[in-house]
Write a protein that holds these residues in place. Structure first.
Motif, PDB file in Angstrom:
ATOM      1  N   MET A   1       1.061  -1.241   0.124  1.00  7.90           N
ATOM      2  CA  MET A   1      -0.285   0.023  -0.211  1.00  7.90           C
ATOM      3  C   MET A   1       0.723   0.683   0.523  1.00  7.90           C
ATOM      4  SD  MET A   1      -3.168  -1.446  -0.055  1.00  7.90           S
ATOM      5  CE  MET A   1      -3.886   0.311   0.414  1.00  7.90           C
ATOM      6  N   VAL A  82       4.688  -7.248   7.836  1.00 10.17           N
ATOM      7  CA  VAL A  82       4.526  -5.619   7.026  1.00 10.17           C
ATOM      8  C   VAL A  82       5.765  -5.140   7.311  1.00 10.17           C
ATOM      9  CG1 VAL A  82       3.352  -3.496   7.150  1.00 10.17           C
ATOM     10  CG2 VAL A  82       2.098  -5.415   7.583  1.00 10.17           C
ATOM     11  N   ASP A 104       5.451   3.544   1.955  1.00  7.14           N
ATOM     12  CA  ASP A 104       5.134   2.242   1.339  1.00  7.14           C
ATOM     13  C   ASP A 104       5.343   1.295   2.111  1.00  7.14           C
ATOM     14  OD1 ASP A 104       4.761   3.257  -1.324  1.00  7.14           O
ATOM     15  OD2 ASP A 104       6.808   3.836  -1.246  1.00  7.14           O
ATOM     16  N   GLN A 105       3.656   0.163   2.125  1.00  7.34           N
ATOM     17  CA  GLN A 105       4.189  -0.829   3.261  1.00  7.34           C
ATOM     18  C   GLN A 105       4.186  -2.058   2.045  1.00  7.34           C
ATOM     19  OE1 GLN A 105       0.382  -0.067   5.448  1.00  7.34           O
ATOM     20  NE2 GLN A 105       1.951   0.314   7.591  1.00  7.34           N
ATOM     21  N   THR A 106       4.468  -2.989   2.226  1.00  3.01           N
ATOM     22  CA  THR A 106       5.221  -4.013   1.865  1.00  3.01           C
ATOM     23  C   THR A 106       4.642  -5.006   2.750  1.00  3.01           C
ATOM     24  OG1 THR A 106       7.474  -4.163   1.805  1.00  3.01           O
ATOM     25  CG2 THR A 106       5.903  -2.929  -0.262  1.00  3.01           C
ATOM     26  N   ALA A 110       0.515  -6.132   4.670  1.00  2.00           N
ATOM     27  CA  ALA A 110       0.359  -4.824   4.346  1.00  2.00           C
ATOM     28  C   ALA A 110      -1.569  -4.625   3.567  1.00  2.00           C
ATOM     29  CB  ALA A 110       0.746  -4.749   3.223  1.00  2.00           C
ATOM     30  N   THR A 111      -1.480  -4.847   2.973  1.00  2.58           N
ATOM     31  CA  THR A 111      -3.275  -5.196   2.653  1.00  2.58           C
ATOM     32  C   THR A 111      -4.301  -5.078   3.462  1.00  2.58           C
ATOM     33  OG1 THR A 111      -2.975  -5.678   0.422  1.00  2.58           O
ATOM     34  CG2 THR A 111      -5.167  -5.469   1.395  1.00  2.58           C
ATOM     35  N   VAL A 112      -3.800  -5.822   4.446  1.00  6.21           N
ATOM     36  CA  VAL A 112      -4.995  -6.233   5.957  1.00  6.21           C
ATOM     37  C   VAL A 112      -4.509  -4.945   6.818  1.00  6.21           C
ATOM     38  CG1 VAL A 112      -5.272  -7.979   7.463  1.00  6.21           C
ATOM     39  CG2 VAL A 112      -4.823  -9.087   5.865  1.00  6.21           C
ATOM     40  N   SER A 114      -3.724  -2.117   5.892  1.00  9.92           N
ATOM     41  CA  SER A 114      -4.536  -1.166   5.260  1.00  9.92           C
ATOM     42  C   SER A 114      -5.810  -0.640   5.349  1.00  9.92           C
ATOM     43  CB  SER A 114      -4.298  -0.696   4.077  1.00  9.92           C
ATOM     44  OG  SER A 114      -4.921  -2.178   3.650  1.00  9.92           O
ATOM     45  N   TRP A 115      -6.552  -2.380   5.605  1.00  8.30           N
ATOM     46  CA  TRP A 115      -8.042  -2.250   5.814  1.00  8.30           C
ATOM     47  C   TRP A 115      -8.039  -1.491   7.413  1.00  8.30           C
ATOM     48  CZ3 TRP A 115      -8.754  -8.128   4.324  1.00  8.30           C
ATOM     49  CH2 TRP A 115      -8.387  -8.600   3.168  1.00  8.30           C
ATOM     50  N   GLY A 118      -5.516   1.808   7.271  1.00  6.86           N
ATOM     51  CA  GLY A 118      -5.616   3.041   6.156  1.00  6.86           C
ATOM     52  C   GLY A 118      -5.951   4.547   6.597  1.00  6.86           C
TER      53      GLY A 118
END
Length: 141
Positions: A1, A82, A104-106, A110-112, A114-115, A118
């Motif tokens: 993200m 993350v 930048d989060q990798t 990372a996607t979780v 951001s939920w 974020g």
């Protein structure tokens, strides 16, 4: 993200970076930071580390990976699943600089993340940019 926020600042690049790299004083000018404690001494440089405490988030150790005087610095932190890289860049303009914060989060989570946070990440970038602008334009580092 990836999250990004820019702000126009009527100050020199040197003045803006002086405020940004004095990380232990961030809590004086942004509500996004509770405290920053350097783990080393001297000017901020590649390899410098700091423990950053933010409201609603666990304390995190950040390590500087890049530093270009009067231009930018980048630091990274890692938590389970993350990796976060935060870049702080200034670009000269006709009336001062544009300060840009990029986060930048990798990693597999990372996607979780951001939920759940974020919205908070975007809010903290906004608070940091606004606080930086006011501190740098006031001329106090």
């Amino acid at each position: 993200m990836r999250y990004e926020h820019s702000v126009e600042i009527e100050a020199t690049a040197e003045a803006v970076l002086a405020v940004w790299t004095d990380v232990e004083r961030w809590s004086e000018w942004t509500a996004s930071i509770t405290s920053v404690r350097r783990m080393d001494s001297g000017p901020l440089g590649v390899g410098s580390q700091a423990t950053v405490k933010q409201p609603k988030l666990p304390a995190t150790v950040w390590t500087v990976t890049e530093l270009e005087p009067a231009r930018s610095f980048v630091w990274v932190s890692s938590s389970p699943g993350v990796r976060t890289e935060a870049a702080h860049r200034v670009t000269p303009t006709a009336t001062g600089v544009t300060a840009t914060l990029v986060l930048d989060q990798t990693g597999p989570l990372a996607t979780v993340a951001s939920w759940f946070v974020g919205w908070l990440t975007r809010r903290y970038l906004d608070l940091e940019a606004t606080g930086l602008k006011h501190r740098a334009e006031r001329g106090t580092s």
